[in-house]
Design an enzyme around this catalytic site. Structure first.
Site, PDB file in Angstrom:
ATOM      1  N   LYS A   1       0.855  -1.193   0.000  1.00  0.00           N
ATOM      2  CA  LYS A   1       0.000   0.000   0.000  1.00  0.00           C
ATOM      3  C   LYS A   1       0.882   1.230   0.000  1.00  0.00           C
ATOM      4  CE  LYS A   1      -4.538   0.793   0.475  1.00  0.00           C
ATOM      5  NZ  LYS A   1      -5.590  -0.156   0.095  1.00  0.00           N
TER       6      LYS A   1
ATOM      7  N   GLY B   1     -21.817   6.355   2.451  1.00  0.00           N
ATOM      8  CA  GLY B   1     -20.729   6.686   1.523  1.00  0.00           C
ATOM      9  C   GLY B   1     -21.250   6.633   0.108  1.00  0.00           C
TER      10      GLY B   1
ATOM     11  N   GLY C   1     -19.347   7.534  -2.739  1.00  0.00           N
ATOM     12  CA  GLY C   1     -18.247   7.612  -3.709  1.00  0.00           C
ATOM     13  C   GLY C   1     -18.448   6.489  -4.716  1.00  0.00           C
ATOM     14  N   ASN C   2     -17.397   6.146  -5.421  1.00  0.00           N
ATOM     15  CA  ASN C   2     -17.537   5.132  -6.473  1.00  0.00           C
ATOM     16  C   ASN C   2     -18.131   3.825  -5.950  1.00  0.00           C
ATOM     17  OD1 ASN C   2     -17.214   3.708  -8.904  1.00  0.00           O
ATOM     18  ND2 ASN C   2     -15.195   3.016  -8.280  1.00  0.00           N
ATOM     19  N   ALA C   3     -17.563   3.281  -4.875  1.00  0.00           N
ATOM     20  CA  ALA C   3     -18.023   1.973  -4.380  1.00  0.00           C
ATOM     21  C   ALA C   3     -19.467   2.045  -3.871  1.00  0.00           C
ATOM     22  CB  ALA C   3     -17.098   1.474  -3.276  1.00  0.00           C
ATOM     23  N   GLY C   4     -19.771   3.029  -3.030  1.00  0.00           N
ATOM     24  CA  GLY C   4     -21.110   3.131  -2.441  1.00  0.00           C
ATOM     25  C   GLY C   4     -22.181   3.399  -3.481  1.00  0.00           C
TER      26      GLY C   4
HETATM   27  N1  GLU Z   1      -7.291   0.165  -3.293  1.00  0.00           N
HETATM   28  C1  GLU Z   1      -8.091  -0.999  -3.549  1.00  0.00           C
HETATM   29  C2  GLU Z   1      -8.162  -1.876  -2.313  1.00  0.00           C
HETATM   30  O1  GLU Z   1      -8.015  -1.411  -1.215  1.00  0.00           O
HETATM   31  C3  GLU Z   1      -7.640  -1.742  -4.788  1.00  0.00           C
HETATM   32  C4  GLU Z   1      -6.259  -2.284  -4.746  1.00  0.00           C
HETATM   33  C5  GLU Z   1      -5.780  -2.816  -6.083  1.00  0.00           C
HETATM   34  O2  GLU Z   1      -6.559  -2.897  -7.029  1.00  0.00           O
HETATM   35  O3  GLU Z   1      -4.600  -3.131  -6.150  1.00  0.00           O
HETATM   36  O4  GLU Z   1      -8.463  -3.034  -2.401  1.00  0.00           O
END
Ligand code: GLU
Length: 424
Positions: free
Chosen positions: A101, A213, A215-218
């Site tokens: 990350k 939320g 955003g994109n996911a919500g």
């Molecule tokens: N940021 C996203 C996660 O937390 C996607 C990570 C990725 O696709 O590498 O899962």
């Protein structure tokens, strides 16, 4: 409890269940590498030095994989925990990738796009030797997006002097992005929810869903569930919530979101709200967190971490929680939900659709074979269904909640890879 302590606590519980040795527990808790840099950039006309991190937690099962977030609260402890969680997540869905990350500590919302792109380029200049298709493959995360991945890829390819699309995932389609990556996190969550409901013999159609939320996911999850006949009774963004027992059509709010306005602006101008419109539509407005504790069957936290605290968990009325955000439930909140018998489908499974489609995109980048949206979604469904079955089976075997069974499954797979490498 800070995020990394929370992770360690889960590893300790796995250790007890699987009788792990100290060496094995250490192997799950020690990052391979922590890279810390200062990015020298000019923001708002001022020269600044931003803290930037990339934590490469484990590559036992494949190249490090995970997003890069741009956030004022991003710090090493958080990034470390999220990197560890990526290793767990990739192992839960059984894709051949490790965990990593990245983060840069600043608020991109305070600056122009061009300034944010300068930060993206500088991140790559500082970190490039640690990145690559077979080394470490970043993706978008909080406050980063496809465009930023495009900029990062451009900078990376300039430095190494050749094309390397598999270095980043979640890219724009024009640069080798995979169709369906944009909706993958939500789609994966929906597939897991459907698998859960099927196992419990519960009909999804007509179930009341509340989404924290937008955003994109919500927003995408709300749209997908609405299409499938679930009733979206509450949605919320950072400014407030919109709730209706009769149900809300989330599509109506998408253009508001695209204009960077708040969902409550559908009914209000500043503090003045259109009471008759609210009444006709049977809608009430509230604080964002009201949707967490409202009457519903499925609660989807899809925004920030730590929103389901002990106090909130005590008031939750949903019968199941689907964690689309990373880390939305605190340790104390989790304990309350466990004691109250409210199942939590944990982030490492519920939102793993994003990284799963990233894995497809990585393959696409390495092979040059473009994938179609239908193909992506079919494969995603297969991966998520298999992962659900394994998590559910492990939960029954060990008599533990799904978060712990996901950790058990993942820890077992990561440790096996280390044993097979002869490093454990
Ligand atoms: N940021 C996203 C996660 O937390 C996607 C990570 C990725 O696709 O590498 O899962």
């Amino acid at each position: 409890m800070n995020p990394f302590d929370q992770y360690r606590r889960n590893v300790a519980r796995v250790g007890d269940l699987l009788n792990l040795s100290q060496k094995e527990a250490d192997a799950l808790q020690t990052p391979d590498r922590i890279i810390e840099k200062k990015l020298k950039v000019t923001l708002g006309g001022k020269a600044q030095e931003l803290s930037a991190y990339r934590v490469q937690f484990s590559n036992a099962r494949g190249p490090y994989k995970g997003g890069i977030r741009f956030h004022p609260k991003a710090d090493l402890d958080e990034v470390k925990a999220l990197a560890a969680m990526m290793a767990i997540k990739c192992a839960v869905v059984d894709i051949p990738m490790g965990g990593g990350k990245g983060g840069v500590t600043f608020n991109p919302k305070e600056y122009s796009s061009d300034e944010v792109y300068t930060v993206a380029r500088e991140f790559v200049r500082e970190m490039h030797e640690h990145l690559g298709p077979d080394i470490d493959v970043p993706a978008p995360d909080v406050y980063t997006n496809a465009q930023i991945m495009g900029i990062m890829l451009d900078e990376y390819e300039k430095i190494i002097g050749k094309s390397a699309p598999a270095t980043f995932t979640g890219k724009p389609l024009s640069l080798g992005g995979t169709p369906g990556r944009d909706t993958a996190t939500a789609m994966g969550g929906v597939f897991v929810l459907e698998a859960y409901l099927a196992e419990k013999n519960i009909e999804g159609k007509g179930l009341k869903v509340s989404v924290h939320g937008f955003g994109n996911a919500g927003a995408t999850a709300a749209q997908l569930l609405h299409e499938r006949g679930f009733i979206i009774v509450g949605i919320a963004d950072s400014k407030g919530s919109v709730m209706s027992e009769k149900g809300i059509d989330p599509n109506v709010f998408i253009h508001i979101k695209n204009q960077k306005q708040s969902i409550r602006d559908m009914y209000c101008q500043g503090s003045v709200c259109d009471e008759s419109k609210l009444q006709t539509e049977g809608v009430t407005l509230g604080e964002a967190d009201d949707v967490l504790t409202m009457e519903c069957d499925v609660l989807i936290p899809a925004a920030l971490d730590g929103v389901i605290t002990k106090e909130i968990a005590e008031k939750i009325k949903a019968s199941v929680v689907l964690e689309l955000a990373n880390g939305p439930t605190t340790t104390e909140g989790d304990e309350v939900l466990e004691n109250r018998g409210i199942p939590v489908i944990p982030d490492v499974l519920a939102n793993a659709g994003g990284v799963t489609v990233s894995y497809f995109e990585w393959i696409q980048g390495k092979t040059g074979r473009a994938m179609k949206r239908t193909e992506t979604n079919d494969l995603l469904k297969e991966v998520m269904s298999v992962a659900w079955s394994s998590v559910s089976k492990a939960a029954k075997e060990h008599g533990v909640p799904y978060r712990l069974s996901s950790f058990v499954l993942a820890a077992d797979r990561i440790l096996q890879a280390k044993r097979d490498r002869g490093v454990l």
